[in-house]
Structures are given as structure tokens and as C-alpha cells.
Design a protein around this motif. Sequence first.
Motif, PDB file in Angstrom:
ATOM      1  N   SER A   1      46.289  53.558  40.930  1.00  0.00           N
ATOM      2  CA  SER A   1      45.664  54.817  41.337  1.00  0.00           C
ATOM      3  C   SER A   1      44.494  54.518  42.279  1.00  0.00           C
ATOM      4  O   SER A   1      43.841  53.476  42.161  1.00  0.00           O
ATOM      5  N   PRO A   2      44.221  55.404  43.239  1.00  0.00           N
ATOM      6  CA  PRO A   2      43.137  55.161  44.185  1.00  0.00           C
ATOM      7  C   PRO A   2      41.788  54.904  43.512  1.00  0.00           C
ATOM      8  O   PRO A   2      41.038  54.011  43.923  1.00  0.00           O
ATOM      9  N   GLY A   3      41.473  55.654  42.454  1.00  0.00           N
ATOM     10  CA  GLY A   3      40.202  55.445  41.761  1.00  0.00           C
ATOM     11  C   GLY A   3      40.128  54.072  41.108  1.00  0.00           C
ATOM     12  O   GLY A   3      39.112  53.379  41.188  1.00  0.00           O
ATOM     13  N   GLY A   4      41.209  53.665  40.447  1.00  0.00           N
ATOM     14  CA  GLY A   4      41.247  52.352  39.802  1.00  0.00           C
ATOM     15  C   GLY A   4      41.145  51.221  40.808  1.00  0.00           C
ATOM     16  O   GLY A   4      40.441  50.225  40.586  1.00  0.00           O
TER      17      GLY A   4
ATOM     18  N   LEU B   1      35.392  47.334  44.311  1.00  0.00           N
ATOM     19  CA  LEU B   1      33.930  47.287  44.221  1.00  0.00           C
ATOM     20  C   LEU B   1      33.476  46.113  43.349  1.00  0.00           C
ATOM     21  O   LEU B   1      32.545  45.388  43.706  1.00  0.00           O
ATOM     22  N   PHE B   2      34.120  45.931  42.194  1.00  0.00           N
ATOM     23  CA  PHE B   2      33.758  44.833  41.302  1.00  0.00           C
ATOM     24  C   PHE B   2      33.990  43.476  41.971  1.00  0.00           C
ATOM     25  O   PHE B   2      33.117  42.606  41.949  1.00  0.00           O
ATOM     26  N   LEU B   3      35.165  43.300  42.590  1.00  0.00           N
ATOM     27  CA  LEU B   3      35.453  42.028  43.266  1.00  0.00           C
ATOM     28  C   LEU B   3      34.500  41.784  44.428  1.00  0.00           C
ATOM     29  O   LEU B   3      34.070  40.648  44.654  1.00  0.00           O
ATOM     30  N   SER B   4      34.148  42.843  45.159  1.00  0.00           N
ATOM     31  CA  SER B   4      33.194  42.706  46.264  1.00  0.00           C
ATOM     32  C   SER B   4      31.835  42.251  45.753  1.00  0.00           C
ATOM     33  O   SER B   4      31.179  41.393  46.368  1.00  0.00           O
ATOM     34  N   LEU B   5      31.413  42.807  44.626  1.00  0.00           N
ATOM     35  CA  LEU B   5      30.141  42.414  44.029  1.00  0.00           C
ATOM     36  C   LEU B   5      30.172  40.947  43.607  1.00  0.00           C
ATOM     37  O   LEU B   5      29.238  40.187  43.902  1.00  0.00           O
TER      38      LEU B   5
END
Length: 91
Positions: free
Chosen positions: A13-16, A22-26
Amino acid sequence: MANGSLNRFLGGSPGGVLIRLLFLSLVVGAVMSWLGLTPIDLYEGTVALVRDLVDDGFAGLRHVGTWLMYGAMVVVPVWLLLRLLRGGSGQ
């Protein structure tokens, strides 16, 4: 139907997917900061790596070409001599 195609394309899903990105980018940003790397450093390092591989690769091809010519200077005359002695019969 379009939503199913979008989910299949994104891998969920787009939200997931957004939360995972975002988590991987962080995490990746924190590791890069800890290592003292920037995206520019990575880009320049990649360009230098490709340049070195191409330079070394072409040097390797020059060596192979030299070996090919040396070998051909022996193999082709021997092959031609054998063909002439056999009369070109192909056996």
C-alpha cells in the motif's frame, strides 16, 4: 483495479511503502553521516570507480589483442601450411 496495479507496482500500500522508505532513508542517512559520507562523495567515488574500471579494462583488452596477434602470427601460417599439404581436402 487501478489501486491493485498501484499496490503491485509499489510492493504494498502507498502508506506502508512511504513509512518503509522514510525509515530506510533515516537509517541510511544516519549511517552515511556516521561514516562522514555525502551523496556527492558517493557520486564522485562511483564516477572514479567506473573511470578506473574502464581504463584498466581497456588496458586488459590491449593485452588480449597483443596476445591474439602473437598467437595468430604462429597459428595462421601453420594452419595454412597444413591446408596446403593436405590439398585442401578438409580432413
